[in-house]
Design a protein around this motif. Structure first.
Motif, PDB file in Angstrom:
ATOM      1  N   LEU A  98      -2.749   0.881  -4.593  1.00  0.00           N
ATOM      2  CA  LEU A  98      -3.472   0.611  -3.350  1.00  0.00           C
ATOM      3  C   LEU A  98      -4.848   0.012  -3.571  1.00  0.00           C
ATOM      4  CD1 LEU A  98      -2.638   3.707  -1.102  1.00  0.00           C
ATOM      5  CD2 LEU A  98      -1.386   1.561  -1.393  1.00  0.00           C
ATOM      6  N   GLU A  99      -5.516   0.410  -4.667  1.00  0.00           N
ATOM      7  CA  GLU A  99      -6.868  -0.097  -4.921  1.00  0.00           C
ATOM      8  C   GLU A  99      -6.889  -1.562  -5.354  1.00  0.00           C
ATOM      9  OE1 GLU A  99      -5.627   2.134  -8.712  1.00  0.00           O
ATOM     10  OE2 GLU A  99      -5.300   2.228  -6.548  1.00  0.00           O
ATOM     11  N   HIS A 100      -5.712  -2.119  -5.667  1.00  0.00           N
ATOM     12  CA  HIS A 100      -5.625  -3.496  -6.152  1.00  0.00           C
ATOM     13  C   HIS A 100      -5.267  -4.494  -5.052  1.00  0.00           C
ATOM     14  CE1 HIS A 100      -5.763  -2.564 -10.527  1.00  0.00           C
ATOM     15  NE2 HIS A 100      -5.248  -1.415 -10.129  1.00  0.00           N
ATOM     16  N   ILE A 101      -4.961  -4.011  -3.855  1.00  0.00           N
ATOM     17  CA  ILE A 101      -4.437  -4.904  -2.818  1.00  0.00           C
ATOM     18  C   ILE A 101      -5.401  -5.026  -1.642  1.00  0.00           C
ATOM     19  CG2 ILE A 101      -2.064  -4.393  -3.477  1.00  0.00           C
ATOM     20  CD1 ILE A 101      -1.853  -2.584  -1.025  1.00  0.00           C
ATOM     21  N   GLU A 102      -5.174  -6.050  -0.811  1.00  0.00           N
ATOM     22  CA  GLU A 102      -6.053  -6.316   0.319  1.00  0.00           C
ATOM     23  C   GLU A 102      -5.791  -5.390   1.495  1.00  0.00           C
ATOM     24  OE1 GLU A 102      -5.544 -10.404   1.293  1.00  0.00           O
ATOM     25  OE2 GLU A 102      -6.550 -11.157  -0.507  1.00  0.00           O
ATOM     26  N   ASN A 103      -4.541  -4.903   1.632  1.00  0.00           N
ATOM     27  CA  ASN A 103      -4.176  -4.184   2.843  1.00  0.00           C
ATOM     28  C   ASN A 103      -3.386  -2.905   2.524  1.00  0.00           C
ATOM     29  OD1 ASN A 103      -3.511  -3.378   5.408  1.00  0.00           O
ATOM     30  ND2 ASN A 103      -2.544  -5.297   6.020  1.00  0.00           N
ATOM     31  N   PRO A 104      -4.065  -1.829   2.125  1.00  0.00           N
ATOM     32  CA  PRO A 104      -3.355  -0.576   1.849  1.00  0.00           C
ATOM     33  C   PRO A 104      -2.552  -0.054   3.037  1.00  0.00           C
ATOM     34  CG  PRO A 104      -5.589  -0.480   0.986  1.00  0.00           C
ATOM     35  CD  PRO A 104      -5.509  -1.734   1.826  1.00  0.00           C
ATOM     36  N   PRO A 117      14.121  10.012   5.996  1.00  0.00           N
ATOM     37  CA  PRO A 117      13.511  11.245   6.495  1.00  0.00           C
ATOM     38  C   PRO A 117      13.760  12.395   5.525  1.00  0.00           C
ATOM     39  CG  PRO A 117      14.621  10.093   8.272  1.00  0.00           C
ATOM     40  CD  PRO A 117      14.973   9.350   7.016  1.00  0.00           C
ATOM     41  N   GLY A 118      12.703  13.145   5.230  1.00  0.00           N
ATOM     42  CA  GLY A 118      12.801  14.220   4.260  1.00  0.00           C
ATOM     43  C   GLY A 118      12.501  13.780   2.847  1.00  0.00           C
ATOM     44  N   GLY A 119      12.402  12.470   2.640  1.00  0.00           N
ATOM     45  CA  GLY A 119      12.073  11.948   1.322  1.00  0.00           C
ATOM     46  C   GLY A 119      10.591  12.071   1.038  1.00  0.00           C
ATOM     47  N   LYS A 120      10.208  11.765  -0.197  1.00  0.00           N
ATOM     48  CA  LYS A 120       8.824  11.982  -0.608  1.00  0.00           C
ATOM     49  C   LYS A 120       8.147  10.705  -1.087  1.00  0.00           C
ATOM     50  CE  LYS A 120       8.314  16.861  -1.682  1.00  0.00           C
ATOM     51  NZ  LYS A 120       7.873  17.852  -2.689  1.00  0.00           N
ATOM     52  N   LEU A 121       6.840  10.707  -0.880  1.00  0.00           N
ATOM     53  CA  LEU A 121       5.966   9.657  -1.390  1.00  0.00           C
ATOM     54  C   LEU A 121       4.933  10.297  -2.311  1.00  0.00           C
ATOM     55  CD1 LEU A 121       4.650   6.790  -1.414  1.00  0.00           C
ATOM     56  CD2 LEU A 121       3.388   7.500   0.637  1.00  0.00           C
ATOM     57  N   ILE A 122       4.788   9.733  -3.505  1.00  0.00           N
ATOM     58  CA  ILE A 122       3.714  10.106  -4.429  1.00  0.00           C
ATOM     59  C   ILE A 122       2.835   8.881  -4.587  1.00  0.00           C
ATOM     60  CG2 ILE A 122       3.110  10.983  -6.706  1.00  0.00           C
ATOM     61  CD1 ILE A 122       4.810  12.942  -5.171  1.00  0.00           C
ATOM     62  N   VAL A 123       1.573   8.999  -4.226  1.00  0.00           N
ATOM     63  CA  VAL A 123       0.674   7.837  -4.299  1.00  0.00           C
ATOM     64  C   VAL A 123      -0.659   8.271  -4.878  1.00  0.00           C
ATOM     65  CG1 VAL A 123      -0.035   8.184  -1.891  1.00  0.00           C
ATOM     66  CG2 VAL A 123      -0.358   5.951  -2.969  1.00  0.00           C
ATOM     67  N   SER A 124      -1.200   7.427  -5.765  1.00  0.00           N
ATOM     68  CA  SER A 124      -2.487   7.750  -6.390  1.00  0.00           C
ATOM     69  C   SER A 124      -3.536   6.719  -6.017  1.00  0.00           C
ATOM     70  CB  SER A 124      -2.344   7.809  -7.918  1.00  0.00           C
ATOM     71  OG  SER A 124      -2.322   6.505  -8.484  1.00  0.00           O
ATOM     72  N   VAL A 125      -4.786   7.165  -6.003  1.00  0.00           N
ATOM     73  CA  VAL A 125      -5.932   6.268  -5.819  1.00  0.00           C
ATOM     74  C   VAL A 125      -7.069   6.778  -6.699  1.00  0.00           C
ATOM     75  CG1 VAL A 125      -5.396   5.518  -3.458  1.00  0.00           C
ATOM     76  CG2 VAL A 125      -6.742   7.604  -3.827  1.00  0.00           C
ATOM     77  N   PRO A 126      -7.983   5.909  -7.124  1.00  0.00           N
ATOM     78  CA  PRO A 126      -9.158   6.393  -7.855  1.00  0.00           C
ATOM     79  C   PRO A 126      -9.947   7.366  -6.991  1.00  0.00           C
ATOM     80  CG  PRO A 126      -8.957   4.006  -8.064  1.00  0.00           C
ATOM     81  CD  PRO A 126      -7.962   4.432  -7.022  1.00  0.00           C
ATOM     82  N   ASN A 127     -10.425   8.421  -7.612  1.00  0.00           N
ATOM     83  CA  ASN A 127     -11.193   9.426  -6.872  1.00  0.00           C
ATOM     84  C   ASN A 127     -12.648   8.975  -6.755  1.00  0.00           C
ATOM     85  OD1 ASN A 127     -12.297  11.654  -5.674  1.00  0.00           O
ATOM     86  ND2 ASN A 127     -11.716  13.097  -7.274  1.00  0.00           N
TER      87      ASN A 127
END
Length: 251
Positions: A98-104, A117-127
């Motif tokens: 997400l930190e590398h793109i124009e439109n998160p 539905p019921g599935g998962k998302l794992i997403v990271s960003v710099p703190n």
């Protein structure tokens, strides 16, 4: 399944190993299903997820740098529509994206479209909101992960990365509140927020941390809850590591 020999021209930008280890811990007990790794980069995380038993599919803006044999990889742009059908995946993992793109916001909408539905998302960003980064912003006007970029430095980045500046360039500082907002408004329920690993220097800032938390105790509880104050000043964010990792469920 193996990593191919890297070409001399391919960039070697990889997420820190601690991020991969944190992602694997979050997914270790998940039912094995179809998983999208995006952006996949050279494929180091994809190989680990495959070895864990997931049916891994990958996507990246530059699939030509992908170095793992036996895993499907498609060209995809997180600022656009990804080349997959609606509800095609049980899980999506987005590390160093997400930190590398124009439109998160577009990326989160795409993840919502792709996850069942019921599935998962794992997403990271710099703190950008731990105590060290807050102080760097106060004193210098920028954080460790998001420094000013001049035309000269951009030219150097492009040269070092064969013109693929997106691989190295952080252009979107997105914090806890912004990402949680995007998740909740796109049909995700936040399960947990964790870090890659603790920062060794954090202990030096504890007097300031304690002062921040003391001041916030005078804020009414309802207001703190509405503004996620306790979470923002909690262990994963305020005294956390270099990276925030979000685990969310598609409602």
């Amino acid at each position: 399944m193996k990593l191919l020999n890297p070409s001399k021209s391919a960039p070697a930008a990889l997420a820190h190993t601690a991020i991969y280890e944190a992602v694997l811990r979050l997914l270790r007990n998940e039912p094995r299903g179809r998983l999208l790794d995006v952006p996949a980069g050279e494929g180091a995380l994809a190989r680990l997820l495959h070895d864990l038993g997931f049916s891994v599919v990958c996507s990246d803006l530059y699939p030509e740098i992908f170095k793992v044999s036996g895993i499907e990889v498609r060209r995809g742009n997180l600022d656009r529509t990804l080349p997959f059908a609606e509800r095609a995946f049980d899980l999506v993992v987005c590390v160093e994206g997400l930190e590398h793109i124009e439109n998160p916001a577009n990326a989160i909408r795409e993840f919502a479209r792709l996850i069942r539905p019921g599935g998962k998302l794992i997403v990271s960003v710099p703190n950008i909101m731990n105590i060290e980064e807050r102080l760097k912003w106060l004193f210098f006007g920028y954080t460790s992960h998001f420094k000013p970029v001049s035309a000269e430095s951009l030219s150097e980045i492009k040269e070092n990365y064969d013109g693929r500046a997106e691989i190295a360039l952080h252009i979107n500082p997105i914090g806890y509140s912004e990402l949680r907002y995007l998740l909740e408004t796109n049909g995700f329920r936040l399960v947990t927020t964790t870090m890659d690993k603790p920062k060794r220097a954090s202990i030096a800032f504890w007097p300031i941390v304690l002062l921040i938390r003391l001041v916030n105790l005078f804020v009414p509880r309802k207001l703190r809850a509405r503004r996620w104050t306790d979470e923002i000043n909690g262990s994963a964010v305020l005294t956390g590591g270099n990276t925030l990792i979000f685990e969310a469920v598609k409602i």
